[in-house]
Motif scaffolding. Structure first.
Motif, PDB file in Angstrom:
ATOM      1  N   THR A  92     -13.429  -5.640   9.886  1.00 24.79           N
ATOM      2  CA  THR A  92     -14.457  -5.066   9.015  1.00 24.79           C
ATOM      3  C   THR A  92     -14.732  -5.971   7.827  1.00 24.79           C
ATOM      4  O   THR A  92     -15.890  -6.248   7.486  1.00 24.79           O
ATOM      5  N   ASN A  96     -18.200  -8.130   7.302  1.00 27.19           N
ATOM      6  CA  ASN A  96     -18.985  -7.817   6.103  1.00 27.19           C
ATOM      7  C   ASN A  96     -19.129  -9.029   5.194  1.00 27.19           C
ATOM      8  O   ASN A  96     -20.187  -9.235   4.585  1.00 27.19           O
ATOM      9  N   ILE A 248     -18.590  -0.030   7.396  1.00 29.16           N
ATOM     10  CA  ILE A 248     -19.451  -0.731   8.348  1.00 29.16           C
ATOM     11  C   ILE A 248     -20.056   0.293   9.292  1.00 29.16           C
ATOM     12  O   ILE A 248     -19.418   1.295   9.638  1.00 29.16           O
ATOM     13  N   VAL A 267     -13.769  -2.494  14.720  1.00 26.60           N
ATOM     14  CA  VAL A 267     -13.818  -2.325  13.272  1.00 26.60           C
ATOM     15  C   VAL A 267     -13.400  -0.903  12.911  1.00 26.60           C
ATOM     16  O   VAL A 267     -13.061  -0.098  13.785  1.00 26.60           O
TER      17      VAL A 267
END
Length: 316
Positions: A92, A96, A248, A267
């Protein structure tokens, strides 16, 4: 003397109360319109906070929140002992951060370039084409990605026609990661451009006129007028983006991911789906969601604090 002051305070209080009621009566329709969004926020944003209790319970769907056994922090301890959770958290953060690096500057640059376009018809057509992906479902986008980047897709047909070896965009880790970031930028760049174009329209036009008189080139006007003019908007959106570092969306990694690239595609949102929905462990799902919210709030407050210390505009 004290009696006089008390009388004056009471008089001011009564006056303010009458003025408040007068404003309510005058703008009654406007306040009535506020009821719908306020009700939405209260029902769908604040009321579910009560459900966070499940993160501290051995939640049983048949017993409900009130009847489930209280276990304290045991659920969090169990989650933090799982390697799959740390893998999901790492993925994640990595995805990101890459989205931030590749996707955050893209709409800024595109908005500045579109602002320099003088052909109004071409500008409108370009904006429409760029905005369109934002309103498409990720299921549709996933189908497009498969048709374009699969082994038998258009891109690999083109690569094979050039006499080169096909690239497994959707089954090899690094090509999948590049494809994931590229598709995300393509899907979101148009929506971000709307925000920055709106900010550019708020810049004083006299600054551009003065720069024309001084003989400034377009590049200098973009660098010294346009960019500083939208800087507050950039700061706010950057702070909000940093606050979402541990959050996310579910659709994108779920649709584009597969078992061959699960090392990168698994994720937190897919982890919550797997343990919360598929396995029926709502306590774990709630605990992970609470963890995301606390860390996200910490990042948001920290980023805003740093921005303020650097003399930039913050959210508050």
């Amino acid at each position: 003397m004290k009696a006089v002051l008390d009388s004056q305070r009471n008089h001011v209080g009564i006056k303010r109360g009458k003025l408040f009621l007068l404003r309510i009566k005058r703008d009654a329709l406007l306040y009535a319109l506020l009821l719908l969004p306020i009700s939405y926020i209260a029902i769908f944003k604040y009321a579910p906070i009560y459900g966070l209790i499940m993160a501290f319970q051995d939640y049983n769907i048949f017993e409900g929140i009130r009847g489930s056994e209280w276990v304290g922090l045991d659920v969090f301890r169990f989650i933090f002992q799982q390697d799959s959770f740390y893998r999901a958290l790492k993925n994640t953060l990595v995805l990101n951060v890459l989205d931030l690096i590749a996707g955050f500057p893209a709409p800024i640059l595109l908005a500045i370039l579109l602002n320099e376009v003088r052909q109004a018809r071409f500008k409108k057509i370009t904006q429409t084409v760029l905005y369109l992906p934002h309103f498409m479902s990720w299921v549709i986008i996933g189908g497009i990605v498969y048709l374009m980047f699969s082994n038998s897709g258009m891109v690999n047909h083109f690569i094979a026609a050039l006499g080169l070896e096909k690239i497994e965009f959707l089954s090899q880790k690094i090509p999948w990661l590049i494809t994931y970031i590229f598709v995300g930028v393509w899907q979101n760049i148009g929506w971000g451009t709307i925000i920055y174009l709106a900010a550019i329209t708020g810049i004083n036009k006299e600054l551009y006129e003065a720069s024309d008189m001084d003989g400034c080139s377009r590049l200098r006007k973009m660098w010294h007028i346009t960019l500083p003019g939208i800087k507050p908007t950039i700061n706010i959106l950057l702070i909000l983006q940093i606050g979402r570092m541990v959050s996310i969306g579910f659709d994108r990694p779920f649709v584009m991911g597969n078992s061959l690239v699960s090392e990168y595609s698994d994720v937190i949102s897919t982890f919550v789906y797997r343990v919360g929905i598929s396995s029926g462990d709502f306590s774990q799902a709630t605990a992970v969601g609470l963890f995301q919210s606390v860390v996200g709030l910490t990042l948001l407050v920290g980023a805003n604090y740093i921005a303020k210390k650097l003399g930039e505009d913050g959210i508050w």
